[in-house]
Design a protein around this motif. Structure first.
Motif, mmCIF file in Angstrom:
data_model
loop_
_atom_site.group_PDB
_atom_site.id
_atom_site.type_symbol
_atom_site.label_atom_id
_atom_site.label_comp_id
_atom_site.label_asym_id
_atom_site.label_seq_id
_atom_site.Cartn_x
_atom_site.Cartn_y
_atom_site.Cartn_z
ATOM 1 N N GLN A 112 -2.478 0.039 -0.518
ATOM 2 C CA GLN A 112 -1.127 -0.010 -1.063
ATOM 3 C C GLN A 112 -0.716 -1.452 -1.385
ATOM 4 O O GLN A 112 -0.105 -1.720 -2.435
ATOM 5 C CB GLN A 112 -0.136 0.612 -0.071
ATOM 6 N N ARG A 114 -2.704 -3.926 -2.147
ATOM 7 C CA ARG A 114 -3.461 -4.387 -3.301
ATOM 8 C C ARG A 114 -2.842 -3.867 -4.600
ATOM 9 O O ARG A 114 -2.837 -4.564 -5.611
ATOM 10 C CB ARG A 114 -4.928 -3.941 -3.178
ATOM 11 N N ARG A 115 -2.310 -2.642 -4.562
ATOM 12 C CA ARG A 115 -1.652 -2.105 -5.747
ATOM 13 C C ARG A 115 -0.439 -2.940 -6.144
ATOM 14 O O ARG A 115 -0.142 -3.098 -7.323
ATOM 15 C CB ARG A 115 -1.238 -0.659 -5.492
#
Length: 424
Positions: A112, A114-115
């Motif tokens: 999450q 990294r998103r």
């Protein structure tokens, strides 16, 4: 037979997408571009090894994957730069197996984060900045940014100490491992200082084995550093309650493993933080790190290539530096720890870092209690230095303070670590 050109044109994107659906792109796989473009066979061989090392795919399975094509991209090779590998899998099921293996390396919360960070990385690159992701941290021109510090689409600049507090310092007052210190009110700072009663500063963490010895000594019988951990920090129960470990490793290929250890230990309540920086006498300067292609013998990565066995196929990385004196003064000393133990194994950089520490009066017992130093004799000539442990002790004795204790131990045991998972 009539041909419908419109239909054919409309089919082109579909056919291209179907062709590309079996592709995966791999980054940071060592490339030999010193004498022209790397042979396709060599690229494929390195990719299969990468699947074993980084994706933890069994050798038999990695060797059984069928590829239609494996090639470097984009463009022509550039000496010192690593191009991506584009792999077209023959079978979609193999592609999905590899893709899912990669996703399994990251916990859901990291995925999450990294998103959130990927758009910021792309934006920074469009602005001409050097930006890359390492686990759950975005680096922009050498500055570390975590997803926690993006507010309303804007990056909030914070110190490494605040980041490490929010990442690892869970307030005893809150008594909740999911409550970051920054949200625990005015008592958080005192709680963190109490938790960081002892500090272990691991300069040159490699695969993280020494930090594991600090918190799980029973896994490493006979390791010679453990009696010194007991002497300086107390028994293992004491360390697990009150010790904080900060590790620096310049070699990016170790970082996924180090962050895995970090997160596994945090879930157990152990305070551990790893940074992908080269320890230096300068701050935020990008330096080239030389590394072995063979992961199993990759012990000598550093700013010099003298210790690299396979110089023809060695890998080069650009990594930001950390001024270790600034880190100690800004991040460690405010914790007011009772004892600080430093392990320094930085593959030749000690010949610039140690004089820098002496000049700035940090090799004092009231700053750094004890230190383990490995002096790499093979680097002296290239670093133009005559420094050795005897000279170091002599210079430390002239300081206007009680000198840091030099601990006479060089523990290289369990280099490949044990089979026990850090999260077990």
């Amino acid at each position: 037979m009539p041909v419908c050109l419109t239909s054919s044109r409309d089919d082109v994107p579909y056919l291209q997408s179907q062709s590309m659906r079996n592709n995966l792109v791999f980054t940071e796989v060592p490339e030999d571009n010193t004498s022209g473009s790397e042979a396709a066979e060599a690229t494929e061989r390195k990719l299969r090894q990468h699947l074993q090392d980084a994706f933890k795919i069994a050798r038999e399975m990695a060797e059984s994957i069928w590829f239609e094509r494996v090639h470097r991209s984009p463009g022509a090779p550039v000496t010192g730069k690593i191009r991506n590998i584009v792999a077209k899998f023959t079978f979609f099921k193999d592609r999905e197996m590899v893709r899912k293996s990669w996703k399994q390396l990251f916990p859901p919360d990291v995925i999450q984060k990294r998103r959130v960070l990927v758009p910021k990385m792309k934006e920074a690159r469009r602005q001409g900045k050097r930006a890359y992701l390492a686990y759950d941290t975005l680096y922009v021109d050498g500055t570390a940014v975590r997803a926690d510090y993006i507010k309303n689409g804007t990056i909030e600049q914070v110190s490494l100490l605040k980041q490490s507090q929010d990442q690892q310092g869970k307030s005893n007052v809150a008594d909740n491992l999911d409550t970051p210190v920054s949200n625990a009110g005015g008592q958080a700072k005192g709680a963190l200082v109490e938790e960081c009663r002892y500090v272990y500063l691991d300069l040159g963490s490699n695969k993280g084995v020494q930090v594991r010895k600090l918190f799980e000594p029973a896994l490493y019988p006979g390791a010679t550093i453990i009696p010194y951990f007991d002497k300086i920090f107390g028994n293992v129960d004491n360390r697990r309650k009150y010790a904080c470990a900060f590790g620096f490793e310049a070699n990016p290929r170790h970082f996924s493993r180090l962050k895995y250890i970090e997160n596994a230990y945090r879930r157990k309540g152990f305070r551990v933080t790893f940074y992908n920086n080269a320890v230096s006498n300068e701050q935020d300067k990008n330096v080239t790190i030389y590394s072995e292609t063979n992961f199993d013998i990759d012990w000598g990565a550093g700013i010099l290539d003298a210790a690299i066995v396979d110089k023809i196929n060695m890998t080069r990385y650009e990594v930001p530096t950390v001024d270790i004196v600034k880190f100690i003064n800004k991040e460690i000393q405010p914790l007011n720890p009772k004892a600080v133990l430093v392990k320094m194994d930085i593959e030749g950089s000690e010949y610039t870092v140690l004089p820098h520490m002496l000049e700035n009066n940090v090799l004092c017992k009231n700053v750094l209690t004890s230190m383990v130093v490995e002096m790499h004799e093979w680097a002296k000539e290239q670093m133009k230095s005559e420094l050795d442990l005897n000279i170091l002790r002599q210079r430390m004795s002239t300081q206007n303070c009680a000198p840091t204790e030099i601990v006479p131990v060089d523990d290289e045991s369990y280099n490949n670590d044990v089979e026990v998972d850090p999260g077990a």
